[in-house]
Design a protein around this motif. Structure first.
Motif, PDB file in Angstrom:
ATOM      1  N   LEU A 133      29.175  -0.376  15.488  1.00 24.96           N
ATOM      2  CA  LEU A 133      29.633  -0.674  16.847  1.00 24.96           C
ATOM      3  C   LEU A 133      31.146  -0.846  16.882  1.00 24.96           C
ATOM      4  CD1 LEU A 133      26.893  -3.170  18.069  1.00 24.96           C
ATOM      5  CD2 LEU A 133      27.253  -0.833  18.863  1.00 24.96           C
ATOM      6  N   ALA A 134      31.702  -1.483  15.845  1.00 27.47           N
ATOM      7  CA  ALA A 134      33.153  -1.669  15.799  1.00 27.47           C
ATOM      8  C   ALA A 134      33.890  -0.348  15.628  1.00 27.47           C
ATOM      9  CB  ALA A 134      33.520  -2.619  14.650  1.00 27.47           C
ATOM     10  N   CYS A 135      33.215   0.657  15.045  1.00 29.10           N
ATOM     11  CA  CYS A 135      33.845   1.963  14.850  1.00 29.10           C
ATOM     12  C   CYS A 135      33.862   2.810  16.113  1.00 29.10           C
ATOM     13  CB  CYS A 135      33.132   2.739  13.739  1.00 29.10           C
ATOM     14  SG  CYS A 135      33.416   2.090  12.080  1.00 29.10           S
ATOM     15  N   LEU A 136      33.032   2.475  17.106  1.00 33.39           N
ATOM     16  CA  LEU A 136      32.983   3.290  18.318  1.00 33.39           C
ATOM     17  C   LEU A 136      34.333   3.351  19.040  1.00 33.39           C
ATOM     18  CD1 LEU A 136      29.463   2.442  19.815  1.00 33.39           C
ATOM     19  CD2 LEU A 136      30.172   4.466  18.524  1.00 33.39           C
ATOM     20  N   PRO A 137      35.030   2.212  19.285  1.00 35.04           N
ATOM     21  CA  PRO A 137      36.357   2.328  19.903  1.00 35.04           C
ATOM     22  C   PRO A 137      37.338   3.133  19.056  1.00 35.04           C
ATOM     23  CG  PRO A 137      35.550   0.077  20.035  1.00 35.04           C
ATOM     24  CD  PRO A 137      34.632   0.804  19.120  1.00 35.04           C
TER      25      PRO A 137
ATOM     26  N   PHE B 251      32.130   9.288  15.410  1.00 31.81           N
ATOM     27  CA  PHE B 251      32.454   9.860  14.108  1.00 31.81           C
ATOM     28  C   PHE B 251      31.260  10.634  13.551  1.00 31.81           C
ATOM     29  CE2 PHE B 251      35.664   6.310  13.698  1.00 31.81           C
ATOM     30  CZ  PHE B 251      36.765   7.149  13.739  1.00 31.81           C
ATOM     31  N   SER B 252      31.545  11.789  12.998  1.00 25.24           N
ATOM     32  CA  SER B 252      30.569  12.540  12.222  1.00 25.24           C
ATOM     33  C   SER B 252      30.874  12.285  10.754  1.00 25.24           C
ATOM     34  CB  SER B 252      30.665  14.039  12.541  1.00 25.24           C
ATOM     35  OG  SER B 252      29.819  14.779  11.696  1.00 25.24           O
ATOM     36  N   TRP B 253      29.998  11.543  10.105  1.00 28.81           N
ATOM     37  CA  TRP B 253      30.303  11.124   8.737  1.00 28.81           C
ATOM     38  C   TRP B 253      30.365  12.305   7.790  1.00 28.81           C
ATOM     39  CZ3 TRP B 253      32.111   6.558   9.243  1.00 28.81           C
ATOM     40  CH2 TRP B 253      31.592   5.693  10.207  1.00 28.81           C
ATOM     41  N   THR B 254      29.684  13.403   8.108  1.00 28.19           N
ATOM     42  CA  THR B 254      29.750  14.578   7.241  1.00 28.19           C
ATOM     43  C   THR B 254      31.112  15.263   7.322  1.00 28.19           C
ATOM     44  OG1 THR B 254      28.795  15.933   9.007  1.00 28.19           O
ATOM     45  CG2 THR B 254      27.278  14.972   7.411  1.00 28.19           C
ATOM     46  N   SER B 255      31.887  14.962   8.385  1.00 28.11           N
ATOM     47  CA  SER B 255      33.202  15.592   8.536  1.00 28.11           C
ATOM     48  C   SER B 255      34.333  14.739   7.957  1.00 28.11           C
ATOM     49  CB  SER B 255      33.486  15.867  10.019  1.00 28.11           C
ATOM     50  OG  SER B 255      32.516  16.746  10.555  1.00 28.11           O
ATOM     51  N   LEU B 256      34.008  13.508   7.566  1.00 31.51           N
ATOM     52  CA  LEU B 256      35.052  12.637   7.037  1.00 31.51           C
ATOM     53  C   LEU B 256      35.413  13.054   5.619  1.00 31.51           C
ATOM     54  CD1 LEU B 256      33.870   9.118   8.270  1.00 31.51           C
ATOM     55  CD2 LEU B 256      35.609  10.601   9.265  1.00 31.51           C
ATOM     56  N   LYS B 257      36.688  13.067   5.342  1.00 30.15           N
ATOM     57  CA  LYS B 257      37.185  13.412   4.010  1.00 30.15           C
ATOM     58  C   LYS B 257      38.057  12.274   3.494  1.00 30.15           C
ATOM     59  CE  LYS B 257      37.175  18.406   4.848  1.00 30.15           C
ATOM     60  NZ  LYS B 257      37.988  19.653   4.853  1.00 30.15           N
ATOM     61  N   LEU B 258      37.836  11.914   2.238  1.00 30.10           N
ATOM     62  CA  LEU B 258      38.580  10.817   1.632  1.00 30.10           C
ATOM     63  C   LEU B 258      39.822  11.347   0.932  1.00 30.10           C
ATOM     64  CD1 LEU B 258      35.670   8.776  -0.005  1.00 30.10           C
ATOM     65  CD2 LEU B 258      36.881   8.254   2.113  1.00 30.10           C
ATOM     66  N   ARG B 259      40.872  10.559   1.000  1.00 36.03           N
ATOM     67  CA  ARG B 259      42.073  10.894   0.236  1.00 36.03           C
ATOM     68  C   ARG B 259      41.816  10.640  -1.250  1.00 36.03           C
ATOM     69  NH1 ARG B 259      46.650   7.762   3.913  1.00 36.03           N
ATOM     70  NH2 ARG B 259      46.266   8.924   5.871  1.00 36.03           N
ATOM     71  N   ARG B 260      42.521  11.390  -2.058  1.00 36.70           N
ATOM     72  CA  ARG B 260      42.332  11.227  -3.499  1.00 36.70           C
ATOM     73  C   ARG B 260      42.705   9.836  -3.973  1.00 36.70           C
ATOM     74  NH1 ARG B 260      44.584  16.942  -6.120  1.00 36.70           N
ATOM     75  NH2 ARG B 260      43.063  18.311  -5.057  1.00 36.70           N
ATOM     76  N   THR B 261      43.617   9.191  -3.278  1.00 36.59           N
ATOM     77  CA  THR B 261      44.087   7.871  -3.712  1.00 36.59           C
ATOM     78  C   THR B 261      43.071   6.767  -3.450  1.00 36.59           C
ATOM     79  OG1 THR B 261      45.203   7.625  -1.574  1.00 36.59           O
ATOM     80  CG2 THR B 261      46.506   8.486  -3.426  1.00 36.59           C
ATOM     81  N   VAL B 262      42.065   7.016  -2.601  1.00 41.08           N
ATOM     82  CA  VAL B 262      41.107   5.956  -2.278  1.00 41.08           C
ATOM     83  C   VAL B 262      39.696   6.310  -2.728  1.00 41.08           C
ATOM     84  CG1 VAL B 262      42.462   5.162  -0.318  1.00 41.08           C
ATOM     85  CG2 VAL B 262      40.693   6.898   0.036  1.00 41.08           C
TER      86      VAL B 262
END
Length: 259
Positions: free
Chosen positions: A227-231, A185-196
């Protein structure tokens, strides 16, 4: 024709990068003195500064090839050489042959990862980047994962966490993750939904409070969560590839006109 110098707006992000380099190198100095917590803190500070220099450069429109090269050199030392030497002085020196081999793997593989990144920076075809993923574990995260046994040792005091027979394989595995071709995961590319977004803000406050009151326990949990996020990242990228496959496949040829 005279070459243009480095623009003034590029000085600030490069100064932040230099501070990150100084912080990572200072971690080695305190490790030599046996001040383990301060040595690790300085590597973590280098990670924070490494995350800031790019944002400062974009904010000031001060991106430059010089800054990119300096950032890679700083990362190779702060997140490769410095953690490798800290871990060697803390644990791995009691297992000289294999301990030094593990330290070399961490330092050299971090440099190889950054060289691969620089070599592909102008490439047109970057499947992971175009899908919002990274290739392999990034250097700051790799340094944090490599130092995870120290995080746990700081708050638990368990002698087994300092055993080089445990630390050496762990460091070798982290080094391999850094040069792997796994999609992360590239954390800079993650986008949050408005509801969360409100829940995400509350989570940030909880994590910040935990980091202030129990920093090493929080750092240990952060490593386990990563580590749990890798899979999950591997599965997410595989799903993106499946969705892109029909669009990338060539259209079937048109049938010949009837007589």
């Amino acid at each position: 024709m005279l070459r243009r110098g480095l623009p003034l707006r590029a000085v600030a992000p490069n100064a932040v990068t230099a501070l990150a380099l100084c912080s990572g190198l200072s971690g080695i100095r305190f490790a030599i003195a046996g001040r383990w917590e301060l040595a690790v803190v300085l590597v973590l500070v280098a990670g924070v500064l490494d995350g800031l220099d790019g944002r400062v450069a974009r904010m000031l429109h001060g991106e430059s090839r010089f800054g990119a090269e300096l950032d890679s050199l700083s990362d190779a030392i702060s997140f490769g050489v410095s953690p490798a030497l800290i871990l060697y002085l803390w644990s791995l020196q009691t297992l000289p042959r294999f301990g030094w081999m593990a330290s070399l793997m961490l330092a050299v593989f971090c440099a190889l990862r950054l060289a691969r990144f620089n070599a592909a920076i102008d490439a047109d075809e970057q499947p992971h980047k175009s899908a919002g993923f990274l290739t392999g574990v990034p250097a700051p995260a790799g340094a944090g994962l490599a130092l995870a046994p120290m995080f746990a040792w700081f708050w638990s005091g368990e002698p087994v966490l300092r055993d080089p027979r445990l630390v050496a394989p762990w460091v070798a595995v982290v080094a391999l993750l850094m040069v792997s071709s796994l999609a992360t995961f590239s954390w800079t590319s993650l986008k949050l939904r408005r509801t969360v977004r409100f829940e995400a803000l509350a989570l940030v406050v909880i994590v910040a409070a935990a980091a202030v009151n129990a920093p090493w326990e929080t750092a240990t949990v952060a490593c386990l969560v990563y580590l749990a996020c890798l899979p999950l990242s591997i599965a997410s990228y595989a799903r993106v590839r499946r969705l892109r496959a029909p669009a990338a496949s060539p259209a079937p040829p048109a049938p010949p006109p009837s007589a």
